[in-house]
Design an enzyme around this catalytic site. Structure first.
Site, PDB file in Angstrom:
ATOM      1  CG  ASP A   1     -49.878  30.104  42.624  1.00 26.52           C
ATOM      2  OD1 ASP A   1     -50.438  31.124  43.048  1.00 26.52           O
ATOM      3  OD2 ASP A   1     -50.436  29.273  41.871  1.00 26.52           O
TER       4      ASP A   1
ATOM      5  CG  ASP B   1     -61.307  26.007  52.419  1.00 25.76           C
ATOM      6  OD1 ASP B   1     -60.735  26.778  51.599  1.00 25.76           O
ATOM      7  OD2 ASP B   1     -62.410  26.263  52.934  1.00 25.76           O
TER       8      ASP B   1
ATOM      9  CD  GLU C   1     -54.313  30.196  43.884  1.00 18.30           C
ATOM     10  OE1 GLU C   1     -54.357  30.221  42.637  1.00 18.30           O
ATOM     11  OE2 GLU C   1     -55.141  30.783  44.602  1.00 18.30           O
TER      12      GLU C   1
ATOM     13  CG  HIS D   1     -64.887  26.911  46.860  1.00 18.69           C
ATOM     14  ND1 HIS D   1     -63.864  27.747  46.450  1.00 18.69           N
ATOM     15  CD2 HIS D   1     -65.872  27.039  45.924  1.00 18.69           C
ATOM     16  CE1 HIS D   1     -64.215  28.363  45.334  1.00 18.69           C
ATOM     17  NE2 HIS D   1     -65.436  27.962  44.992  1.00 18.69           N
TER      18      HIS D   1
ATOM     19  CG  ASN E   1     -61.087  26.032  45.065  1.00 12.20           C
ATOM     20  OD1 ASN E   1     -61.199  25.273  46.036  1.00 12.20           O
ATOM     21  ND2 ASN E   1     -60.524  27.216  45.152  1.00 12.20           N
TER      22      ASN E   1
END
Length: 298
Positions: free
Chosen positions: A176, A193, A219, A189, A184
């Site tokens: 994680d 990515d 994630e 965002h 984010n």
């Protein structure tokens, strides 16, 4: 025995079928004349499979690879290559030939590849089969990162547990990315990515051919490590933690870095997928509570 093996070698060189053997690191260990001719491999060469494919792609020969980004194709293909005991598929060659390829993988990770020229078969069905193969690949690949998706990885956990019933140990790791929501929210965002793709790319580069790495959502990523004891799994994950700590994926923010946490669990007799996943997830939660950027074992 030696005479029998020499006879086998003579037969493989006499056949028109393509025959090759790769070791667990995906290095070519043996190839007959037909295979070397099709893939432009000198008699004394023993290249790694990714290096061979990259060289032929750049020179416009060998397997047809219809992509602009070779690394993206390689990441997607390696996420599935050698992860199951047997696989069969069709492949095109730049020179117009059409091959039926099979891959058989042993427990030690060595792979036997055999291909036959099927160019003469009905061409009108060819595009249908190619579309089918592309659809299968898409159904097994995470669209954002190019690594295996949840469906494919979960199936590999089932395969590992089936082998574990015969005494082969295996481990599952849950990854994680730390503070991903903060990334984010603070940077957007799009940057999130970029971080996901960077993480997938860097981890994928050091995943063993016999292991399976994929994204299962958000994630969160999984690493399936068949026939691996817990102590070895911890060493593997610690190396990955060290590599990610040094990453600086944002050109516009050269000081930006990120980390991840991992939970590791070893398979036990009579485990189900949910049992193993739960223990790995609990270990991940412990890693988060203990300060993140670390691995904990169940």
């Amino acid at each position: 025995m030696i005479e029998t093996f020499e006879q086998f070698l003579r037969l493989t060189h006499a056949t028109s079928a393509l025959i090759a053997v790769y070791d667990a690191d995906d290095r070519l260990r043996y190839a007959n004349d037909a295979f070397r001719s099709v893939y432009f491999i000198d008699a004394d060469e023993t290249p790694l499979w990714p290096d061979l494919m990259r060289r032929n792609f750049e020179l416009g020969r060998g397997t047809v690879i219809r992509v602009a980004d070779f690394d993206e194709w390689l990441r997607s293909t390696q996420s599935r290559r050698g992860k199951i005991g047997f696989r069969a598929f069709e492949t095109d060659l730049v020179d117009g030939r059409w091959l039926w390829m099979t891959e058989a993988v042993q427990k030690n990770g060595w792979m036997l590849c055999i291909a036959s020229d099927i160019t003469s078969l009905r061409a009108d069905e060819r595009s249908v089969r190619q579309d089918r193969d592309l659809a299968i690949k898409a159904s097994q690949t995470d669209e954002l990162t190019g690594v295996a998706n949840r469906r494919f990885v979960m199936a590999r956990i089932e395969d590992m547990l089936a082998c574990a019933q015969d005494g082969d140990a295996g481990c599952l790791a849950v990854f994680d990315i730390d503070n991903f929501k903060y990334i984010n929210d603070r940077l957007g965002h799009h940057i999130g990515d970029v971080v996901l793709r960077d993480f997938a790319h860097r981890i994928h580069q050091i995943v063993r051919r016999t292991d399976c790495f994929g994204r299962v959502g958000g994630e969160e990523f999984l690493l399936v490590m068949p026939r691996t004891i817990l102590a070895d799994a911890i060493v593997i994950i610690e190396r990955m933690l060290s590599i990610i700590r040094t990453c600086r994926p944002l050109i516009e923010l050269p000081d930006f870095s990120y980390t991840f946490s991992a939970g590791i669990a070893a398979s036990q007799a009579m485990d189900t997928v949910s049992d193993l996943y739960r223990r790995a997830d609990e270990a991940l939660y412990a890693a988060k509570l203990n300060g993140r950027d670390r691995a904990c074992a169940a």
